[in-house]
Design a protein around this motif. Structure first.
Motif, PDB file in Angstrom:
ATOM      1  N   GLY A 115       0.828  -1.199   0.000  1.00 34.76           N
ATOM      2  CA  GLY A 115       0.000   0.000   0.000  1.00 34.76           C
ATOM      3  C   GLY A 115       0.864   1.252   0.000  1.00 34.76           C
ATOM      4  O   GLY A 115       2.060   1.213  -0.311  1.00 34.76           O
ATOM      5  N   THR A 116       0.269   2.376   0.372  1.00 33.79           N
ATOM      6  CA  THR A 116       0.976   3.653   0.254  1.00 33.79           C
ATOM      7  C   THR A 116       1.575   4.167   1.558  1.00 33.79           C
ATOM      8  O   THR A 116       2.386   5.090   1.547  1.00 33.79           O
ATOM      9  N   SER A 117       1.189   3.603   2.689  1.00 32.46           N
ATOM     10  CA  SER A 117       1.543   4.231   3.975  1.00 32.46           C
ATOM     11  C   SER A 117       3.046   4.322   4.198  1.00 32.46           C
ATOM     12  O   SER A 117       3.526   5.264   4.840  1.00 32.46           O
ATOM     13  N   ARG A 118       3.821   3.369   3.637  1.00 29.16           N
ATOM     14  CA  ARG A 118       5.270   3.383   3.866  1.00 29.16           C
ATOM     15  C   ARG A 118       6.026   4.275   2.878  1.00 29.16           C
ATOM     16  O   ARG A 118       7.188   4.603   3.120  1.00 29.16           O
ATOM     17  N   VAL A 119       5.385   4.624   1.785  1.00 31.42           N
ATOM     18  CA  VAL A 119       6.125   5.330   0.733  1.00 31.42           C
ATOM     19  C   VAL A 119       5.842   6.821   0.680  1.00 31.42           C
ATOM     20  O   VAL A 119       6.695   7.589   0.238  1.00 31.42           O
ATOM     21  N   VAL A 120       4.649   7.254   1.119  1.00 30.70           N
ATOM     22  CA  VAL A 120       4.294   8.654   0.871  1.00 30.70           C
ATOM     23  C   VAL A 120       5.146   9.632   1.674  1.00 30.70           C
ATOM     24  O   VAL A 120       5.476  10.718   1.186  1.00 30.70           O
ATOM     25  N   GLY A 121       5.540   9.268   2.895  1.00 29.86           N
ATOM     26  CA  GLY A 121       6.380  10.166   3.686  1.00 29.86           C
ATOM     27  C   GLY A 121       7.727  10.421   3.026  1.00 29.86           C
ATOM     28  O   GLY A 121       8.113  11.582   2.818  1.00 29.86           O
ATOM     29  N   PRO A 122       8.478   9.369   2.672  1.00 31.98           N
ATOM     30  CA  PRO A 122       9.749   9.584   1.977  1.00 31.98           C
ATOM     31  C   PRO A 122       9.600  10.303   0.642  1.00 31.98           C
ATOM     32  O   PRO A 122      10.431  11.151   0.295  1.00 31.98           O
ATOM     33  N   VAL A 123       8.556   9.973  -0.125  1.00 36.52           N
ATOM     34  CA  VAL A 123       8.345  10.664  -1.397  1.00 36.52           C
ATOM     35  C   VAL A 123       8.096  12.149  -1.157  1.00 36.52           C
ATOM     36  O   VAL A 123       8.626  13.019  -1.866  1.00 36.52           O
ATOM     37  N   LEU A 124       7.283  12.463  -0.149  1.00 41.34           N
ATOM     38  CA  LEU A 124       7.007  13.861   0.183  1.00 41.34           C
ATOM     39  C   LEU A 124       8.280  14.584   0.586  1.00 41.34           C
ATOM     40  O   LEU A 124       8.582  15.677   0.076  1.00 41.34           O
ATOM     41  N   ASP A 125       9.056  13.996   1.470  1.00 40.42           N
ATOM     42  CA  ASP A 125      10.218  14.708   2.004  1.00 40.42           C
ATOM     43  C   ASP A 125      11.307  14.923   0.953  1.00 40.42           C
ATOM     44  O   ASP A 125      12.006  15.938   0.987  1.00 40.42           O
ATOM     45  N   ARG A 126      11.449  14.011   0.027  1.00 42.76           N
ATOM     46  CA  ARG A 126      12.478  14.206  -0.997  1.00 42.76           C
ATOM     47  C   ARG A 126      12.036  15.228  -2.052  1.00 42.76           C
ATOM     48  O   ARG A 126      12.828  15.619  -2.912  1.00 42.76           O
ATOM     49  N   SER A 127      10.787  15.649  -1.996  1.00 42.40           N
ATOM     50  CA  SER A 127      10.271  16.610  -2.968  1.00 42.40           C
ATOM     51  C   SER A 127      10.621  18.048  -2.627  1.00 42.40           C
ATOM     52  O   SER A 127      10.251  18.954  -3.372  1.00 42.40           O
ATOM     53  N   PHE A 128      11.321  18.269  -1.505  1.00 48.46           N
ATOM     54  CA  PHE A 128      11.637  19.624  -1.066  1.00 48.46           C
ATOM     55  C   PHE A 128      13.118  19.743  -0.717  1.00 48.46           C
ATOM     56  O   PHE A 128      13.654  18.936   0.043  1.00 48.46           O
ATOM     57  N   GLU A 146      -4.516   9.729   2.000  1.00 50.12           N
ATOM     58  CA  GLU A 146      -5.924   9.484   1.663  1.00 50.12           C
ATOM     59  C   GLU A 146      -6.141   9.252   0.168  1.00 50.12           C
ATOM     60  O   GLU A 146      -7.224   8.818  -0.236  1.00 50.12           O
ATOM     61  N   ALA A 147      -5.137   9.537  -0.648  1.00 56.04           N
ATOM     62  CA  ALA A 147      -5.293   9.349  -2.097  1.00 56.04           C
ATOM     63  C   ALA A 147      -5.481   7.872  -2.404  1.00 56.04           C
ATOM     64  O   ALA A 147      -4.830   7.007  -1.803  1.00 56.04           O
ATOM     65  N   PRO A 148      -6.347   7.551  -3.346  1.00 54.33           N
ATOM     66  CA  PRO A 148      -6.606   6.139  -3.657  1.00 54.33           C
ATOM     67  C   PRO A 148      -5.365   5.413  -4.174  1.00 54.33           C
ATOM     68  O   PRO A 148      -4.671   5.909  -5.072  1.00 54.33           O
ATOM     69  N   LEU A 149      -5.111   4.248  -3.616  1.00 51.26           N
ATOM     70  CA  LEU A 149      -3.990   3.437  -4.070  1.00 51.26           C
ATOM     71  C   LEU A 149      -4.124   3.113  -5.554  1.00 51.26           C
ATOM     72  O   LEU A 149      -3.143   3.177  -6.303  1.00 51.26           O
ATOM     73  N   GLY A 150      -5.324   2.792  -5.992  1.00 48.37           N
ATOM     74  CA  GLY A 150      -5.524   2.452  -7.401  1.00 48.37           C
ATOM     75  C   GLY A 150      -5.162   3.580  -8.335  1.00 48.37           C
ATOM     76  O   GLY A 150      -4.586   3.356  -9.407  1.00 48.37           O
ATOM     77  N   SER A 151      -5.473   4.814  -7.931  1.00 44.68           N
ATOM     78  CA  SER A 151      -5.136   5.977  -8.762  1.00 44.68           C
ATOM     79  C   SER A 151      -3.623   6.131  -8.879  1.00 44.68           C
ATOM     80  O   SER A 151      -3.095   6.400  -9.965  1.00 44.68           O
ATOM     81  N   ALA A 152      -2.920   5.976  -7.758  1.00 44.87           N
ATOM     82  CA  ALA A 152      -1.467   6.117  -7.765  1.00 44.87           C
ATOM     83  C   ALA A 152      -0.817   5.056  -8.641  1.00 44.87           C
ATOM     84  O   ALA A 152       0.071   5.343  -9.450  1.00 44.87           O
ATOM     85  N   LEU A 156       1.165   5.936 -12.241  1.00 44.71           N
ATOM     86  CA  LEU A 156       2.605   5.678 -12.293  1.00 44.71           C
ATOM     87  C   LEU A 156       2.942   4.590 -13.318  1.00 44.71           C
ATOM     88  O   LEU A 156       3.957   4.678 -14.014  1.00 44.71           O
ATOM     89  N   ARG A 157       2.104   3.573 -13.421  1.00 41.87           N
ATOM     90  CA  ARG A 157       2.328   2.572 -14.467  1.00 41.87           C
ATOM     91  C   ARG A 157       2.211   3.195 -15.853  1.00 41.87           C
ATOM     92  O   ARG A 157       3.012   2.915 -16.763  1.00 41.87           O
ATOM     93  N   SER A 158       1.207   4.062 -16.009  1.00 43.19           N
ATOM     94  CA  SER A 158       1.005   4.719 -17.302  1.00 43.19           C
ATOM     95  C   SER A 158       2.175   5.624 -17.637  1.00 43.19           C
ATOM     96  O   SER A 158       2.668   5.638 -18.769  1.00 43.19           O
ATOM     97  N   GLN A 159       2.637   6.379 -16.649  1.00 41.15           N
ATOM     98  CA  GLN A 159       3.752   7.299 -16.895  1.00 41.15           C
ATOM     99  C   GLN A 159       5.036   6.529 -17.193  1.00 41.15           C
ATOM    100  O   GLN A 159       5.816   6.922 -18.067  1.00 41.15           O
ATOM    101  N   ARG A 160       5.262   5.441 -16.487  1.00 41.14           N
ATOM    102  CA  ARG A 160       6.466   4.634 -16.728  1.00 41.14           C
ATOM    103  C   ARG A 160       6.502   4.103 -18.151  1.00 41.14           C
ATOM    104  O   ARG A 160       7.574   3.992 -18.756  1.00 41.14           O
ATOM    105  N   ALA A 161       5.336   3.785 -18.698  1.00 43.75           N
ATOM    106  CA  ALA A 161       5.269   3.202 -20.039  1.00 43.75           C
ATOM    107  C   ALA A 161       5.325   4.244 -21.151  1.00 43.75           C
ATOM    108  O   ALA A 161       5.494   3.885 -22.321  1.00 43.75           O
ATOM    109  N   ALA A 162       5.176   5.516 -20.813  1.00 40.92           N
ATOM    110  CA  ALA A 162       5.062   6.562 -21.834  1.00 40.92           C
ATOM    111  C   ALA A 162       6.418   7.179 -22.161  1.00 40.92           C
ATOM    112  O   ALA A 162       7.287   7.299 -21.295  1.00 40.92           O
TER     113      ALA A 162
END
Length: 234
Positions: A115-128, A146-152, A156-162
């Protein structure tokens, strides 16, 4: 009044644009849609189509479109597919592909597993490079959690393939690229390459990390005003 549509990145709350909105004068109407929670499909094409439908329904003049990170890939897709809706394009710490982006495959695998709970904090902090206030960090973190896991996963799969690199020379509207020098994921060299591939694109390097609209809002506002002037001269 110039309509500005500002697309945030994956896991990124629309409030990331609040500092820019406050500095812009009354000539600009800034709208930052929460595509992660509201778009019915979160592929690049799906979100670009959702935004395009909203713009077409408004019936307004072509907008100044801003995209940050994944939002930049969505903005690129929209500008290429519906150039009639986009009068000017600003790309902030983004790129036409994910090569060299770092750990997107590991990020997707981690979300598929945990899920997202372990990744969003590090992703957020490296963004600044310049850390947000504790209050703002909590607001951004709450949105990401709170963002839907399915949306994320979908985006990201779509962007990786593009890879939109071959299409960049087709952009004909005024384009500005804003890039934080201290972004640990998207390099200055990659921003220069993208600017060189887009006819007439301007490149603005600023002293921020991955999130110039929050870290250096004055510089982003100056770039928006410059892009707005180029739109007026067309």
């Amino acid at each position: 009044m110039r309509t500005v549509v500002a697309l945030p990145g994956t896991f990124c709350s629309p409030v990331i644009y609040d500092r820019v909105r406050l500095l812009l004068d009354e000539r600009f109407d800034v709208r930052a849609p929460s595509w992660m929670t509201d778009a019915p499909s979160c592929t690049l094409d799906g979100v670009a189509g959702w935004v395009a439908d909203r713009l077409a329904a408004d019936g307004s003049d072509p907008v100044l479109l801003i995209g940050h990170s994944t939002g930049g890939a969505i903005a690129l897709r929209l500008a290429l597919s519906r150039p009639d809706l986009v009068g000017g394009l600003m790309l902030i710490n983004t790129g036409p592909h994910m090569r060299g982006h770092g750990d997107v495959t590991a990020l997707i695998a981690g979300m598929e597993r945990d899920g997202t709970s372990r990744v969003v904090g590090p992703v957020l902090d490296r963004s600044f490079h310049h850390a947000p206030t504790p209050e703002d960090r909590q607001r951004l973190l709450d949105y990401a959690l709170e963002a839907p896991l399915g949306s994320a996963l979908e985006v990201l799969r779509s962007q990786r393939a593009a890879d939109l690199t071959p299409d960049l020379p087709a952009l004909r509207m005024p384009v500005s690229i804003v890039h934080g020098r201290f972004d640990p994921v998207r390099t200055v060299e990659a921003a220069r390459d993208m600017a060189a591939a887009i006819p007439g694109a301007g490149l603005h390097l600023v002293d921020s990390g991955h999130s110039p609209m929050y870290e250096t809002p004055g510089a982003v506002v100056a770039a928006i005003e410059e892009l707005d002037g180029r739109m007026d001269r067309r």
